[in-house]
Motif scaffolding. Structure first.
Motif, PDB file in Angstrom:
ATOM      1  N   VAL A   1      20.951 -18.051  22.042  1.00  0.00           N
ATOM      2  CA  VAL A   1      20.069 -18.975  21.318  1.00  0.00           C
ATOM      3  C   VAL A   1      20.892 -20.100  20.688  1.00  0.00           C
ATOM      4  CG1 VAL A   1      18.340 -19.213  19.474  1.00  0.00           C
ATOM      5  CG2 VAL A   1      18.514 -17.057  20.738  1.00  0.00           C
ATOM      6  N   LEU A   2      20.339 -21.296  20.761  1.00  0.00           N
ATOM      7  CA  LEU A   2      20.937 -22.436  20.067  1.00  0.00           C
ATOM      8  C   LEU A   2      19.859 -23.055  19.184  1.00  0.00           C
ATOM      9  CD1 LEU A   2      23.402 -24.405  19.831  1.00  0.00           C
ATOM     10  CD2 LEU A   2      22.214 -25.825  21.507  1.00  0.00           C
ATOM     11  N   ILE A   3      20.189 -23.191  17.903  1.00  0.00           N
ATOM     12  CA  ILE A   3      19.259 -23.849  16.981  1.00  0.00           C
ATOM     13  C   ILE A   3      19.777 -25.270  16.745  1.00  0.00           C
ATOM     14  CG2 ILE A   3      18.197 -23.798  14.679  1.00  0.00           C
ATOM     15  CD1 ILE A   3      17.520 -21.214  16.034  1.00  0.00           C
ATOM     16  N   VAL A   4      18.914 -26.234  16.973  1.00  0.00           N
ATOM     17  CA  VAL A   4      19.303 -27.632  16.793  1.00  0.00           C
ATOM     18  C   VAL A   4      18.632 -28.147  15.515  1.00  0.00           C
ATOM     19  CG1 VAL A   4      19.214 -29.941  17.820  1.00  0.00           C
ATOM     20  CG2 VAL A   4      19.581 -27.926  19.276  1.00  0.00           C
ATOM     21  N   GLY A   5      19.458 -28.470  14.535  1.00  0.00           N
ATOM     22  CA  GLY A   5      18.945 -28.917  13.236  1.00  0.00           C
ATOM     23  C   GLY A   5      18.787 -30.424  13.219  1.00  0.00           C
ATOM     24  N   CYS A   6      17.545 -30.892  13.083  1.00  0.00           N
ATOM     25  CA  CYS A   6      17.270 -32.336  13.071  1.00  0.00           C
ATOM     26  C   CYS A   6      16.803 -32.748  11.677  1.00  0.00           C
ATOM     27  CB  CYS A   6      16.146 -32.676  14.053  1.00  0.00           C
ATOM     28  SG  CYS A   6      16.390 -31.997  15.682  1.00  0.00           S
TER      29      CYS A   6
ATOM     30  N   LEU B   1      16.245 -32.507  24.860  1.00  0.00           N
ATOM     31  CA  LEU B   1      15.254 -31.724  24.110  1.00  0.00           C
ATOM     32  C   LEU B   1      14.006 -32.522  23.724  1.00  0.00           C
ATOM     33  CD1 LEU B   1      17.701 -29.734  21.797  1.00  0.00           C
ATOM     34  CD2 LEU B   1      16.737 -29.033  23.993  1.00  0.00           C
ATOM     35  N   GLY B   2      13.976 -33.790  24.098  1.00  0.00           N
ATOM     36  CA  GLY B   2      12.800 -34.601  23.761  1.00  0.00           C
ATOM     37  C   GLY B   2      12.647 -34.837  22.275  1.00  0.00           C
ATOM     38  N   ILE B   3      13.771 -34.929  21.566  1.00  0.00           N
ATOM     39  CA  ILE B   3      13.720 -35.167  20.113  1.00  0.00           C
ATOM     40  C   ILE B   3      13.408 -36.643  19.873  1.00  0.00           C
ATOM     41  CG2 ILE B   3      15.131 -35.189  17.990  1.00  0.00           C
ATOM     42  CD1 ILE B   3      16.686 -32.772  19.319  1.00  0.00           C
ATOM     43  N   PRO B   4      12.421 -36.952  19.026  1.00  0.00           N
ATOM     44  CA  PRO B   4      12.023 -38.349  18.813  1.00  0.00           C
ATOM     45  C   PRO B   4      13.169 -39.215  18.286  1.00  0.00           C
ATOM     46  CG  PRO B   4      10.483 -36.838  17.730  1.00  0.00           C
ATOM     47  CD  PRO B   4      11.601 -36.003  18.256  1.00  0.00           C
ATOM     48  N   ASP B   5      13.141 -40.489  18.663  1.00  0.00           N
ATOM     49  CA  ASP B   5      14.176 -41.449  18.260  1.00  0.00           C
ATOM     50  C   ASP B   5      14.365 -41.521  16.755  1.00  0.00           C
ATOM     51  OD1 ASP B   5      14.929 -42.199  20.731  1.00  0.00           O
ATOM     52  OD2 ASP B   5      13.681 -44.021  20.822  1.00  0.00           O
ATOM     53  N   ARG B   6      13.252 -41.384  16.014  1.00  0.00           N
ATOM     54  CA  ARG B   6      13.314 -41.581  14.557  1.00  0.00           C
ATOM     55  C   ARG B   6      14.103 -40.470  13.846  1.00  0.00           C
ATOM     56  NH1 ARG B   6       9.620 -37.859  12.554  1.00  0.00           N
ATOM     57  NH2 ARG B   6       8.268 -37.093  14.210  1.00  0.00           N
ATOM     58  N   LEU B   7      14.398 -39.366  14.546  1.00  0.00           N
ATOM     59  CA  LEU B   7      15.131 -38.265  13.916  1.00  0.00           C
ATOM     60  C   LEU B   7      16.604 -38.291  14.297  1.00  0.00           C
ATOM     61  CD1 LEU B   7      12.622 -35.302  14.409  1.00  0.00           C
ATOM     62  CD2 LEU B   7      12.868 -36.801  12.426  1.00  0.00           C
ATOM     63  N   ARG B   8      17.454 -37.675  13.464  1.00  0.00           N
ATOM     64  CA  ARG B   8      18.876 -37.528  13.766  1.00  0.00           C
ATOM     65  C   ARG B   8      19.182 -36.048  13.977  1.00  0.00           C
ATOM     66  NH1 ARG B   8      22.468 -41.513  12.323  1.00  0.00           N
ATOM     67  NH2 ARG B   8      23.713 -40.345  13.828  1.00  0.00           N
ATOM     68  N   VAL B   9      20.127 -35.770  14.834  1.00  0.00           N
ATOM     69  CA  VAL B   9      20.589 -34.385  14.989  1.00  0.00           C
ATOM     70  C   VAL B   9      21.738 -34.198  14.006  1.00  0.00           C
ATOM     71  CG1 VAL B   9      21.558 -32.661  16.547  1.00  0.00           C
ATOM     72  CG2 VAL B   9      19.913 -34.352  17.412  1.00  0.00           C
ATOM     73  N   VAL B  10      21.574 -33.252  13.079  1.00  0.00           N
ATOM     74  CA  VAL B  10      22.577 -33.064  12.025  1.00  0.00           C
ATOM     75  C   VAL B  10      23.643 -32.059  12.459  1.00  0.00           C
ATOM     76  CG1 VAL B  10      22.950 -32.307   9.634  1.00  0.00           C
ATOM     77  CG2 VAL B  10      20.918 -33.667  10.226  1.00  0.00           C
ATOM     78  N   ALA B  11      23.229 -30.934  12.970  1.00  0.00           N
ATOM     79  CA  ALA B  11      24.189 -29.903  13.400  1.00  0.00           C
ATOM     80  C   ALA B  11      23.480 -28.891  14.294  1.00  0.00           C
ATOM     81  CB  ALA B  11      24.793 -29.197  12.190  1.00  0.00           C
ATOM     82  N   LEU B  12      24.285 -28.146  15.033  1.00  0.00           N
ATOM     83  CA  LEU B  12      23.755 -27.073  15.871  1.00  0.00           C
ATOM     84  C   LEU B  12      24.313 -25.752  15.356  1.00  0.00           C
ATOM     85  CD1 LEU B  12      24.707 -28.549  19.390  1.00  0.00           C
ATOM     86  CD2 LEU B  12      22.895 -29.318  17.846  1.00  0.00           C
ATOM     87  N   VAL B  13      23.566 -24.677  15.619  1.00  0.00           N
ATOM     88  CA  VAL B  13      24.051 -23.332  15.271  1.00  0.00           C
ATOM     89  C   VAL B  13      23.738 -22.400  16.434  1.00  0.00           C
ATOM     90  CG1 VAL B  13      23.719 -21.331  13.742  1.00  0.00           C
ATOM     91  CG2 VAL B  13      23.795 -23.620  12.756  1.00  0.00           C
ATOM     92  N   THR B  14      24.758 -21.727  16.938  1.00  0.00           N
ATOM     93  CA  THR B  14      24.517 -20.712  17.971  1.00  0.00           C
ATOM     94  C   THR B  14      24.142 -19.403  17.285  1.00  0.00           C
ATOM     95  OG1 THR B  14      26.899 -20.281  17.961  1.00  0.00           O
ATOM     96  CG2 THR B  14      26.036 -21.620  19.768  1.00  0.00           C
ATOM     97  N   VAL B  15      23.295 -18.616  17.949  1.00  0.00           N
ATOM     98  CA  VAL B  15      22.866 -17.328  17.394  1.00  0.00           C
ATOM     99  C   VAL B  15      22.864 -16.278  18.509  1.00  0.00           C
ATOM    100  CG1 VAL B  15      21.024 -16.085  16.171  1.00  0.00           C
ATOM    101  CG2 VAL B  15      21.325 -18.534  15.769  1.00  0.00           C
TER     102      VAL B  15
END
Ligand SMILES: Cc1cc2nc3c(=O)[nH]c(=O)nc-3n(C[C@H](O)[C@H](O)[C@H](O)COP(=O)(O)O)c2cc1C
Length: 170
Positions: A74-79, A124-138
């Motif tokens: 699992v990968l959690i993508v924090g936006c 991942l189809g993340i909208p332009d208006r958001l930023r990706v802050v960090a990822l966490v593997t689980v």
């Protein structure tokens, strides 16, 4: 598990079993993220939960310190929403809540800052208006001999308290 015990036990896990993570456990750690504090209680976050092998391989490709994303179930993508001034802090707090809850449930995690934001957003189809802050593997840690462990162990050392704490004045 006590909070302090989870804080002490947490470590960066970079070798994972293929065993999938139970949906109930994922929901529990996401709930821990949801409950995090945020500036003005704006909750300026979104979490993308990625299990798809091909997508994880795509995110891992081209990185130096995050190749193991392809092996973590699992990968959690924090936006975060940059309209909130403190979005990076807020997302980080939420992700650390998630990490500690995962530790409590016997799961291994690793924070990841080595990613190409545009690629992650596109895959991942993340909208332009958001930023990706960090990822966490689980995932469940693969125990046993890990050659990189010895090297990585040096990165786990912490500076003594006296070097960082200043009572009353710096
Ligand atoms: C914001 C952030 C980004 C990180 N990025 C990576 C990364 O890209 N790859 C990696 O293997 N570890 C990464 N780490 C994990 C750190 O290397 C690790 O937390 C540190 O060495 C202390 O070890 P420990 O987590 O086992 O206590 C990151 C940690 C943080 C907090």
């Amino acid at each position: 598990m006590e909070t302090l015990e989870a804080i002490r036990k947490r470590k960066s896990v970079r070798k994972y079993q293929q065993r999938p993570v139970e949906k109930e456990k994922l929901l529990k750690i996401l709930e821990a993220a949801r409950l995090a504090p945020s500036a003005k209680n704006l909750q300026p976050w979104h979490f993308v939960v990625v299990t798809d092998q091909k997508v994880r391989e795509g995110i891992a490709r081209g990185t130096i310190y995050a190749r193991f994303i392809k092996d973590a179930p699992v990968l959690i993508v924090g936006c975060g929403d940059p309209r909130s001034k403190f979005y990076q802090i807020d997302v980080a707090i939420a992700l650390q809540n998630l990490v500690l809850a995962a530790t409590d449930l016997g799961l291994g995690t690793c924070w990841i800052g080595d990613f190409r934001e545009e690629k992650v957003k596109r895959l991942l189809g993340i909208p332009d208006r958001l930023r990706v802050v960090a990822l966490v593997t689980v995932g469940y840690e693969k125990e046993g001999l890990d050659i990189s462990r010895k090297v990585l162990h040096t990165f786990r050392k912490r500076k003594p308290l006296e070097e960082m704490v200043h009572w009353e004045r710096f």
